[in-house]
Design a protein around this motif. Structure first.
Motif, PDB file in Angstrom:
ATOM      1  N   UNK A  64     -14.892  -3.519  -9.738  1.00  0.00           N
ATOM      2  CA  UNK A  64     -15.470  -2.342 -10.392  1.00  0.00           C
ATOM      3  C   UNK A  64     -16.035  -1.395  -9.345  1.00  0.00           C
ATOM      4  N   UNK A  65     -15.715  -0.120  -9.493  1.00  0.00           N
ATOM      5  CA  UNK A  65     -16.194   0.882  -8.552  1.00  0.00           C
ATOM      6  C   UNK A  65     -15.263   1.119  -7.387  1.00  0.00           C
ATOM      7  N   UNK A  66     -14.271   0.226  -7.181  1.00  0.00           N
ATOM      8  CA  UNK A  66     -13.303   0.411  -6.103  1.00  0.00           C
ATOM      9  C   UNK A  66     -12.095   1.206  -6.591  1.00  0.00           C
ATOM     10  N   UNK A  67     -11.551   2.034  -5.719  1.00  0.00           N
ATOM     11  CA  UNK A  67     -10.367   2.827  -6.061  1.00  0.00           C
ATOM     12  C   UNK A  67      -9.072   2.194  -5.602  1.00  0.00           C
ATOM     13  N   UNK A  68      -9.182   1.175  -4.735  1.00  0.00           N
ATOM     14  CA  UNK A  68      -7.976   0.529  -4.245  1.00  0.00           C
ATOM     15  C   UNK A  68      -8.299  -0.743  -3.493  1.00  0.00           C
ATOM     16  N   UNK A  69      -7.244  -1.480  -3.177  1.00  0.00           N
ATOM     17  CA  UNK A  69      -7.377  -2.717  -2.418  1.00  0.00           C
ATOM     18  C   UNK A  69      -6.226  -2.780  -1.423  1.00  0.00           C
ATOM     19  N   UNK A  70      -6.498  -3.360  -0.243  1.00  0.00           N
ATOM     20  CA  UNK A  70      -5.519  -3.361   0.844  1.00  0.00           C
ATOM     21  C   UNK A  70      -5.203  -4.791   1.266  1.00  0.00           C
ATOM     22  N   UNK A  71      -3.912  -5.075   1.411  1.00  0.00           N
ATOM     23  CA  UNK A  71      -3.437  -6.367   1.891  1.00  0.00           C
ATOM     24  C   UNK A  71      -2.800  -6.165   3.251  1.00  0.00           C
ATOM     25  N   UNK A  72      -3.281  -6.948   4.255  1.00  0.00           N
ATOM     26  CA  UNK A  72      -2.755  -6.844   5.618  1.00  0.00           C
ATOM     27  C   UNK A  72      -2.103  -8.172   5.999  1.00  0.00           C
ATOM     28  N   UNK A  73      -0.862  -8.078   6.482  1.00  0.00           N
ATOM     29  CA  UNK A  73      -0.104  -9.259   6.873  1.00  0.00           C
ATOM     30  C   UNK A  73       0.278  -9.124   8.338  1.00  0.00           C
ATOM     31  N   UNK A  74       0.023 -10.185   9.104  1.00  0.00           N
ATOM     32  CA  UNK A  74       0.257 -10.135  10.542  1.00  0.00           C
ATOM     33  C   UNK A  74       1.531 -10.894  10.897  1.00  0.00           C
ATOM     34  N   UNK A  75       2.445 -10.208  11.594  1.00  0.00           N
ATOM     35  CA  UNK A  75       3.675 -10.851  12.057  1.00  0.00           C
ATOM     36  C   UNK A  75       3.435 -11.540  13.397  1.00  0.00           C
ATOM     37  N   UNK A  76       4.189 -12.597  13.728  1.00  0.00           N
ATOM     38  CA  UNK A  76       4.052 -13.231  15.041  1.00  0.00           C
ATOM     39  C   UNK A  76       4.373 -12.231  16.157  1.00  0.00           C
TER      40      UNK A  76
END
Length: 551
Positions: A152-164
């Motif tokens: 609640x109150x957030x406009x977005x969410x971010x997913x970060x994936x790290x490659x080798x």
């Protein structure tokens, strides 16, 4: 021509039109100006070879790739509209639930658009980089721990994936999900720690099996499932899985604008690159009934020690017409109304306006029916007057038949003389049917292709206007209304024709049993309005004739 025969001819023509429209949709010839898509890729699931300078990734057979993807860990991202499962293999979105749309059938639950095969389809949004040592959709990324939920109150969410890390090059795949949106921003952050400049390319593709999606089929008309491409020059181009398989698929291959999509009934997945960026489109058959359609984008050269990014947008959601055009030029064209779009598009706009007033698509259909009836009121009135006069002349026509029964030519001559004397157009009663047929077919496509109608209730037992009436109540009412209309029409002098006409309500009732209930609702309301108008005009004509008779 006898007007009853004309009515039968119109009914037959209507059936032919529906069948022809279905045939056209399934066998649409390629546009002459379209460019060839190029040769199909080998059935090993390899990253497509671009014409731009780049090196493809290492091939993996589809069965092995599917097994690896199923075993790979997943990250879950949930927003107010979506629940996405992202695989560590390639950072692919392998499952996507649409929380505002429910699945059809008894299973229930949310509608699953992207699917790992556990529900029905194998359908994923994939992406990767093309270049030596760079991550592809087969690379195992490192996932963050736990689920990501939009708070609640957030406009977005971010997913970060790290490659080798490979050869000093660090790549992070970033996926951004926004509130109240079916758009997902996908980007790659590339840090060049090697001693050489990088000039990679990025590819974004939708990989899907060739099985048909949820669809409606009637009179040979089937909704389209498959890839579609759009460019400003070539416009909207659909490509069938069959044409991809045999190498005959044709579409614009290179452009500086446009998008690529995987279209199905009511829903669409589409990669939407930034306008003005040179790109290459492709479609490939991967074997095992798997197909990929996508786009390749260049990445600005990255010097040693520098950083670069490349990004794209993915739309995965319903074909909501009031939003698609604002997302990308031409994206609203995935809602395909066929050759009657010129009528269907404004018809849907009027329906939407009435829906904004009533909040119910069923009442909107009723109001549209009333509006259409009002527009064509003068034409209908003239037709019903002609039919009423024919009804009054019924006894005289019967006497002519008795007098000239053995002389058909003489009988036709006397009948035409009578029509001229009474100023009657014997074909005038068929004009309302001629007018209704294109509107009927256009409304059919609106109800068939508009996701807004999917699972839209009216009242009582009608809980889905895009589906058939579960208890067949509306088709029966429609048949009764047709029977009443037949009783108001003049009786044909030929007994065989009279029996055929009386059979029409039964035939139509049977046809309408499987039509969308919203379409049957339109026909019922239209018939009721026609009965009221025809009864009033017939009563006036018959009263006037009676008053004009000598005492």
């Amino acid at each position: 021509m006898d007007q009853r025969r004309l009515i039968l001819f119109l009914i037959f023509s209507f059936s032919l039109v529906m069948l022809w429209d279905g045939w056209i949709k399934q066998n649409q010839p390629p546009v002459a100006q379209q460019q060839a898509a190029g040769s199909a890729a080998p059935a090993d699931g390899a990253v497509p070879m671009p014409t731009l300078s780049a090196t493809p990734g290492q091939p993996v057979v589809p069965g092995e790739q599917a097994a690896q993807a199923a075993a790979a860990p997943r990250a879950v991202v949930e927003t107010d509209l979506l629940r996405a499962e992202v695989s560590a293999q390639g950072g692919d979105i392998v499952r996507l639930e649409l929380k505002q749309h429910k699945a059809s059938g008894e299973a229930g639950g949310n509608f699953v658009l992207l699917d790992d095969g556990t529900t029905r389809h194998q359908y994923a949004a994939q992406s990767g980089l093309i270049g030596e040592g760079l991550p592809t959709h087969k690379t195992l990324f490192q996932l963050p721990a736990g689920e990501l939920r939009l708070k609640d109150g957030e406009n977005g969410v971010e997913l970060r994936l790290q490659a080798p890390e490979q050869n000093g090059v660090q790549v992070t795949k970033v996926m951004r999900f926004a509130r109240d949106s079916y758009l997902i921003d996908v980007s790659y952050e590339i840090r060049n720690g090697s001693g050489q400049a990088l000039a990679p390319h990025a590819y974004f593709q939708l990989t899907r099996d060739g099985n048909p999606a949820e669809q409606v089929e009637a009179f040979g008309v089937r909704t389209f499932t498959g890839p579609a491409f759009y460019t400003d020059a070539a416009k909207f181009q659909k490509v069938t899985f069959e044409h991809i398989t045999d190498g005959s698929a044709k579409f614009a291959k290179t452009a500086s604008d446009g998008w690529v999509a995987m279209v199905q009934h009511y829903f669409v997945g589409a990669w939407l690159p930034e306008q003005g960026l040179q790109r290459e489109y492709f479609a490939r058959a991967l074997g095992n009934n798997l197909f990929s359609a996508g786009v390749i984008l260049p990445v600005t050269a990255i010097a040693p020690g520098a950083e670069g990014t490349v990004s794209n947008r993915l739309y995965a959601g319903p074909q909501e017409q009031d939003k698609l055009e604002g997302i990308a030029p031409g994206l609203d064209l995935v809602v395909d109304y066929g050759w009657l779009t010129v009528i269907a598009a404004p018809l849907f706009w009027v329906l939407s306006w009435f829906h904004s007033l009533t909040g119910n698509w069923g009442w909107a259909i009723i109001l549209v029916t009333v509006a259409i009836k009002a527009i064509f009121f003068p034409l209908s009135a003239a037709s019903y007057k002609s039919m009423a006069k024919m009804r009054v002349l019924g006894p005289r026509l019967q006497r002519m038949k008795e007098m000239y029964g053995n002389d058909k030519a003489k009988m036709q001559q006397e009948m035409m003389n009578l029509y001229r004397t009474e100023k009657i157009n014997p074909l005038g009663g068929c004009l309302p049917i001629l007018v209704q047929i294109p509107v009927f077919i256009a409304l059919y496509w609106v109800l068939l292709g508009s996701v807004e109608m999917r699972h839209a209730p009216w009242l009582g037992w009608i809980q889905d206007l895009s589906a058939k009436d579960p208890y067949f109540i509306l088709p029966i009412i429609m048949g009764v209304s047709m029977l009443v209309q037949m009783k108001l029409n003049p009786t044909p002098p030929d007994p065989i024709q009279a029996k055929v006409m009386m059979a029409m309500p039964i035939i139509f009732t049977f046809m309408f049993l499987w039509f969308p209930s919203g379409l049957v609702l339109y026909w019922v309301v239209n018939n009721c309005l026609s009965i009221a108008q025809q009864w009033q005009i017939t009563r006036m004509i018959e009263s006037g004739k009676s008053a004009g008779k000598p005492a």
